[in-house]
Structures are given as structure tokens and as C-alpha cells.
Design an enzyme around this catalytic site. Sequence first.
Site, PDB file in Angstrom:
ATOM      1  N   GLY A  73      50.463  28.362  35.413  1.00  0.00           N
ATOM      2  CA  GLY A  73      49.138  28.140  35.988  1.00  0.00           C
ATOM      3  C   GLY A  73      48.329  29.415  35.871  1.00  0.00           C
ATOM      4  O   GLY A  73      47.807  29.938  36.844  1.00  0.00           O
ATOM      5  N   SER A 130      53.301  22.431  33.363  1.00  0.00           N
ATOM      6  CA  SER A 130      54.532  23.195  33.577  1.00  0.00           C
ATOM      7  C   SER A 130      55.526  22.431  34.449  1.00  0.00           C
ATOM      8  O   SER A 130      56.724  22.664  34.384  1.00  0.00           O
ATOM      9  CB  SER A 130      54.200  24.519  34.252  1.00  0.00           C
ATOM     10  OG  SER A 130      53.740  24.263  35.568  1.00  0.00           O
ATOM     11  N   LEU A 149      50.846  32.763  40.476  1.00  0.00           N
ATOM     12  CA  LEU A 149      49.855  33.481  41.253  1.00  0.00           C
ATOM     13  C   LEU A 149      48.743  32.546  41.712  1.00  0.00           C
ATOM     14  O   LEU A 149      48.136  31.855  40.892  1.00  0.00           O
ATOM     15  CB  LEU A 149      49.254  34.635  40.430  1.00  0.00           C
ATOM     16  CG  LEU A 149      50.255  35.590  39.745  1.00  0.00           C
ATOM     17  CD1 LEU A 149      49.559  36.868  39.293  1.00  0.00           C
ATOM     18  CD2 LEU A 149      51.430  35.952  40.641  1.00  0.00           C
ATOM     19  N   ASP A 152      47.581  26.114  43.189  1.00  0.00           N
ATOM     20  CA  ASP A 152      46.824  25.147  43.986  1.00  0.00           C
ATOM     21  C   ASP A 152      47.634  24.780  45.229  1.00  0.00           C
ATOM     22  O   ASP A 152      48.827  24.515  45.139  1.00  0.00           O
ATOM     23  CB  ASP A 152      46.541  23.891  43.158  1.00  0.00           C
ATOM     24  CG  ASP A 152      45.660  24.207  41.947  1.00  0.00           C
ATOM     25  OD1 ASP A 152      44.913  25.202  42.021  1.00  0.00           O
ATOM     26  OD2 ASP A 152      45.733  23.478  40.947  1.00  0.00           O
ATOM     27  N   GLU A 229      41.609  34.961  40.400  1.00  0.00           N
ATOM     28  CA  GLU A 229      41.727  34.412  41.745  1.00  0.00           C
ATOM     29  C   GLU A 229      42.027  35.539  42.740  1.00  0.00           C
ATOM     30  O   GLU A 229      41.441  35.597  43.823  1.00  0.00           O
ATOM     31  CB  GLU A 229      42.847  33.360  41.750  1.00  0.00           C
ATOM     32  CG  GLU A 229      42.763  32.320  42.831  1.00  0.00           C
ATOM     33  CD  GLU A 229      41.477  31.516  42.848  1.00  0.00           C
ATOM     34  OE1 GLU A 229      40.923  31.233  41.770  1.00  0.00           O
ATOM     35  OE2 GLU A 229      41.016  31.185  43.957  1.00  0.00           O
TER      36      GLU A 229
HETATM   37  C1  LIG Z   1      44.012  28.503  41.639  1.00  0.00           C
HETATM   38  S1  LIG Z   1      44.358  28.676  39.949  1.00  0.00           S
HETATM   39  C2  LIG Z   1      45.056  30.289  39.806  1.00  0.00           C
HETATM   40  C3  LIG Z   1      44.968  30.814  38.413  1.00  0.00           C
HETATM   41  C4  LIG Z   1      45.540  32.204  38.166  1.00  0.00           C
HETATM   42  N1  LIG Z   1      46.983  32.238  38.355  1.00  0.00           N
HETATM   43  C5  LIG Z   1      44.848  33.234  39.032  1.00  0.00           C
HETATM   44  O1  LIG Z   1      45.521  33.798  39.898  1.00  0.00           O
HETATM   45  O2  LIG Z   1      43.678  33.476  38.839  1.00  0.00           O
HETATM   46  C6  LIG Z   1      45.722  27.605  39.651  1.00  0.00           C
HETATM   47  C7  LIG Z   1      45.829  27.227  38.209  1.00  0.00           C
HETATM   48  O3  LIG Z   1      47.008  26.485  37.976  1.00  0.00           O
HETATM   49  C8  LIG Z   1      46.743  25.460  37.049  1.00  0.00           C
HETATM   50  N2  LIG Z   1      47.749  24.407  37.214  1.00  0.00           N
HETATM   51  C9  LIG Z   1      47.895  23.568  38.261  1.00  0.00           C
HETATM   52  N3  LIG Z   1      48.946  22.750  38.059  1.00  0.00           N
HETATM   53  C10 LIG Z   1      49.473  23.092  36.856  1.00  0.00           C
HETATM   54  C11 LIG Z   1      50.556  22.593  36.087  1.00  0.00           C
HETATM   55  N4  LIG Z   1      51.307  21.584  36.528  1.00  0.00           N
HETATM   56  N5  LIG Z   1      50.822  23.158  34.902  1.00  0.00           N
HETATM   57  C12 LIG Z   1      50.061  24.185  34.442  1.00  0.00           C
HETATM   58  N6  LIG Z   1      49.031  24.685  35.120  1.00  0.00           N
HETATM   59  C13 LIG Z   1      48.726  24.151  36.322  1.00  0.00           C
HETATM   60  C14 LIG Z   1      45.344  25.017  37.407  1.00  0.00           C
HETATM   61  O4  LIG Z   1      44.715  24.354  36.334  1.00  0.00           O
HETATM   62  C15 LIG Z   1      44.680  26.349  37.757  1.00  0.00           C
HETATM   63  O5  LIG Z   1      44.076  26.936  36.630  1.00  0.00           O
END
Ligand SMILES: C[S@@+](CC[C@H](N)C(=O)[O-])C[C@H]1O[C@@H](n2cnc3c(N)ncnc32)[C@H](O)[C@@H]1O
Lengths: 252, 431
Positions: A73, A130, A149, A152, A229
Site C-alpha cells: 500500500g 496485496s 505505513l 486504510d 501520509e
Molecule cells: C492511506 S494510504 C497510505 C499510503 C502510503 N503508505 C503513505 O504512507 O503515504 C493507503 C494505501 O494503501 C493502498 N491499499 C489499500 N488496500 C490495498 C491492497 N489490498 N493492496 C495494495 N494496496 C492497497 C491504498 O490504495 C492507499 O494508497
Amino acid sequence: MLEKETNPTISKSTGLPRKRFYRARAHSNPLSDSHFPIPVSPSHVDYSVHYPIFFASDGQVNCSKKIQFADVGCGFGGLLISLSTLFPETLMIGMELRDKVTEYVKERISALRVTNPGQYENVSVVRTNSMKYIPNYFEKGQLTKMFFLFPDPHFKEKNHRRRVISPQLLDEYAYVLGVGGIIYTITDVEELGDWMKSCLENHPMFEPVTEEQLEADPVVKLLSSATEEGQKVARNGGQTFQAVFRRIVPTS
Amino acid sequence: MDNQIEERENNRDIEVTPALIAVHPDQSFVSVAVGSDLRVYDLLGDCAVSLLDASGSPSHKDSIRAIRYGANGKLFVSAGDDKVVKIWSADTWRCISSVCSEKRVSAVAIRNDGRHVCFADKFGVVWVADLPELDESEAVVDKKAAPLLAHYCSIITSLEFSPDGQFVISADRDFKIRVTVFPKKPLEGAHEIQSFCLGHTEFVSCLDFVCTVNYPQGFLVSGSGDSTVRLWDITSGSLLDTCEVGAKAGHLESDGSDEGYSTVTDLCVILDSTLVAVAIQSLQGIVVVSCNLPAQSLSVAKVVSIAGENFIPTSLGSSSSSGSLWMVTGASNLPGFDYPSPSRVKVISGFKKSSPEPVEHEPNVMEDDDIPGGMKLLEKLQGSASIEEKVFLAAAEAVKTAMRNLLIKKQYPVEKREFRKRTRNDKKIKQ
Ligand SMILES: C[S@@+](CC[C@H](N)C(=O)[O-])C[C@H]1O[C@@H](n2cnc3c(N)ncnc32)[C@H](O)[C@@H]1O
């Protein structure tokens, strides 16, 4: 003529892609079905696409390197960019569900490779879920670090099974991490922080990393500062909750 | 996937269930399940068995999705859409225990020591429950199950224990086979993954072990919607060989438009041999695949066709003693017919034990009068001695559609996808 050649999605001053053209819906549902290619198995992952300098596509360069870090993510990719220069010989990959965000990270990496020749060749990104396809990308014990990190939060009880850290998914992370490998988690949502910590504490294949070891690990400082984030939370003066655990051999 | 599961929950009255068959390891009994109906025939006593179930009759209130005998022949389990796993004594045919599931059950397995039962639910969670000692008490024991492991939001299609009981193997619709160490304290969960067997390119539909005296640990074989049977080393997860059974069954000319054309629906190792009987979605008969264990390879030994009866098996079973293969075709909830749940049982005999050259001993499809139990058995297991043939073609077609709806990933056209996105309700989750 000139106008046509300028790509409006790339910033003129920095040469890097502009984030506002890659905004997407804030949250994706990781349960929905996929419309992206999935490698049949880890041996089907085409490293020459991701790391062309290390793996020439004509098969001339015989490199046995494997991806060792996964940023799950990864969002806009800030952590990967920081890690890239800190561990220039280590291959690392971001996994991201939203396609526009993934495209942004791809553009960001190629722009950095152009402006900094010889650098950022060890980072890449894939669009994938993932929660379903980690074993398609990594072999048993292949990874040395995994990052989660600011995932969601999925507050509702009924949506807890959508969380990227859960007792069952930890089984898969324990499988792809080698013994001694480290899993890093951080969030600004206290409830989620407690959840991730207790999932890790209760798992027989993880143990907490000690305070001294955390101090000595240069990566720990990046958790709250390197990602988009994390920076947002810091700007707003928010509190963060981290849990860093090591993969161990289960006792029994 | 969430939405799809919900959609299916709403549309399920039109869902047909394939008929299932299971044979006792000594061929003392044969069981058939069609819809909620469980039928057992006693071959030793040459009579129909009446099930003793304190919860009343029928034993299951909704479609049965999985039946099987334990390896030592003492237990039998049945489970399905009514969310109850029933454990029967395969001696007295009393229901000795029932385990409640939160969700509908899609697969079951009994460990060879007869002490643990595992079942998978429609949300990808595998549960485990202790089994009672057979001579324990007279009362029905209601057991509670504990979660053992989970495939993230996938449908688990098949569950199997390794012959030595060391591993539990689970297959899903996301092309995956997971091999997990069966722990000392299973009620605390199984966290150590031994391997993933990856190579199938469609849903995995069935699993079994080929085991011989020289290879007691056995090799895993799997069948899939990708029309192949594959041979695996479960310790490493390595794919040892792939056998294109769809092509060999004469479906090579398929134009590729019909994905479900040569889906492997079931496979069954003819016990104590290295032959695997394979049922394919549009084949009237079976394909016999031979495993060469020293060479770790698979090859098609023979196609046994069943002439003139529209018999496309929906499920296969075999026992260690007989060298024969039991097959059933049929479906429940078949719309538009006088027989809502028709089924037809057939037997192929003459598989020679551990023969490297099966072709010399022609397996042959037995006449109804010649099969063990004869017409009496057929009357019990089929529910009737004879049923119009055209019903079975309709049943095979309906089962094919149901399987495709359940397991093949829908590729929505872009507009429809956008529409689904706009209308789904998970958007409203507030941050
Ligand atoms: C709140 S963001 C945080 C992004 C980054 N890690 C940061 O700290 O800036 C969470 C990210 O996880 C991704 N995400 C959520 N579920 C996921 C999954 N099953 N597989 C891959 N990415 C995922 C979302 O699309 C989002 O971009």
C-alpha cells in the site's frame, strides 16, 4: 507545436509528475475483483521490466538478485524513494491497489532515473491487491523487510477483515519474510495501531524488536517522515503509533 | 467480491447443486448426495441404510456440498449450504456429532487419525473441530469449530490432508493451492505455511493424493478450470508436471470462446494405484491419467467414454479394495423437469492395482445389473431405477453454468464496471 510536446502532467520546474493529475478515490475496496495481470508464480515476475539496469531483457546480464523489500500500500511512493538511496544494492517494490496512484509512482521513478543517472534503478511498483497476491510475487523467505505505513483503517467491525494486518494475513507475511526479517507498521489511528500491535504480539512467528534495536535502525526514522501520509500527519501535529516486529522461528 | 457474494446470496434459489458420490474405503458403503438428500447403500448387507439423526429428517435442510469417508472407514461427514457439518458413524449410521458453521460450507476433510475434521466456508476460512471418540457416549455432541487458516476472501474449493497428516492443503478459486503445517494445537490456528503450489491459471477445482508403498508420503494432484491436471511436490510447492486433459479429451478444436468447455470438475485417485480418473465438464466419460512417480510425470493413459447415455460425471469416488471407479451425474433444483433432483450412478471396473500399463487391462463400464448392489442399489442411490436420459444433459449443462458463475472471474465491460462502482455502498465509509 511546443505546447503539444509539453506534458501537462509533468511539472516544468522539477521534471517530476504532478500529483494532482493522479488523484484517485481515497479508498479502494481490496475485496473487489481484479482487472490487472497477476504473475502465475514468483518465477513469472519479469524483473527486466522493473529493474532494467540489473536485468537486461535479452538475458545477457545474469543477475540473481531478488526483491527484498516490499512497501505494501505504498501510496505515492515516498518511502521507496528514500529507501532507494539508503540501500542502493537492494531491490525493492511498492504494491498499490489504485491504478492512477501506481501510474504516478511509475512516472515518479522514471523521472528520477532520468534526472539522476545510475540512481533509483533498484525501486519499482506494481498495481496489485496485496491481500490476495503476495505469494504470487515472493517466494518463501525471500523478503527481509515489509512496510505497512498508514494503511486504510476500515473502522467498522464488519470491515476489519479488509485490514492489511490481520491474524490470517500475518501467516502469509511470515511465509514471505525470511527468519530475522522485519515488519514495520505505523498509523495515526490509535485503534488501528492497537489492532496491528496485538495481531503481531499474538502471532507465534513474530517478536517485538527491542528499543535499542529500533534506535539503531535507520529505517525507523523514515516511518513517520518519508511518506506523503506521514508528512500530512506531521504537518497537522498528529500522533503516530508504530509496531515493529521480527520474524522468528515458531517455538513448539 | 463482497458484492458478488451478496448477489449470489440473493439469487441462490436458482442455483443448482451437482450430485456427489463417496465410497467407503473397503467398499462397504456407497453414499450419494443430491441437493439436501443424503442416500447411503450398504453393500455388505445389500440393503439401503436408514440414517439415524436425532435432529429429525431430512438431515440437511439445504444443498449438500461435500461428503466423504475418513480413511479408516469409521466416520463419514456431510456438509453444505445449511451451515451444519454432520459427522456420522459409518457403522451404525448414527449422527454422532454436528458442528455449526457461520457460513455455508464448501469443502470438508477428515485427518487420517480420525481425530480432526476441517471444513471450509464460502468466505475462505478453514475451520477445525476435534472429533469425538467413537465409543464415547450415546448422546449427540455439538462441537464448536475454531478458525484454522484463511484464504483472503476467496472460495475454497477443496480440502485435503496429506497422507501422514502433517499438512492440510486448501485450494481456491484464485488459482492457489496452499500447504499449511497442521499444528500440534490446531484450535490455536495453523500459522506456518509450508508452500504455495502455484501454476494453475484458472480456479482449482479438486485435489487428491497419489500414494504407493514406495512413496508413502504421496504426491498431490490437482484439477482446474484451466483444463489441466498437475502434479506437485508439496514440501517445496514445485510443479512437477502438467497434463493437458482437455485437449486429450478431444476438445482441442474448441474456439476458446467457451471458457468452461473442458474444466476439470473432479478427480479421484484409484486407490492403491497410480491412476487418476478425471471428470471433465463436457466429456461423456472420464480421462485416465497415469502418474509415473519415479519420473515425477503425468500422461493420459486412456479416455474411457460412456456411449449413448449423456453421462457426464459430476463426481467420482473409489475404494482401496476394488480397483473400480464409482461415478455419479445429476443435479438438484433442476428447473423445468419432472425430476427436480435426478441422479445416475455408474461404475467402471478393471483398473489394475499399480499397473504401469493400464491399457492392457481395459477398464470397462459395467452394466446396471452387474454393478455391486445391482438394481437395488441404483434404486436407492438414484432415487429411482430409471430416468429419461435427456434430463442428464440438462443437469450437466446446469451444473456447468452454476460452476462458471461461482468460480470464473467475471470480466465486466467497462461501462458496467463504472456503474457497479457508482452504485456500490462501501463508498460511504467515513474516514
Ligand atoms: C492511506 S494510504 C497510505 C499510503 C502510503 N503508505 C503513505 O504512507 O503515504 C493507503 C494505501 O494503501 C493502498 N491499499 C489499500 N488496500 C490495498 C491492497 N489490498 N493492496 C495494495 N494496496 C492497497 C491504498 O490504495 C492507499 O494508497
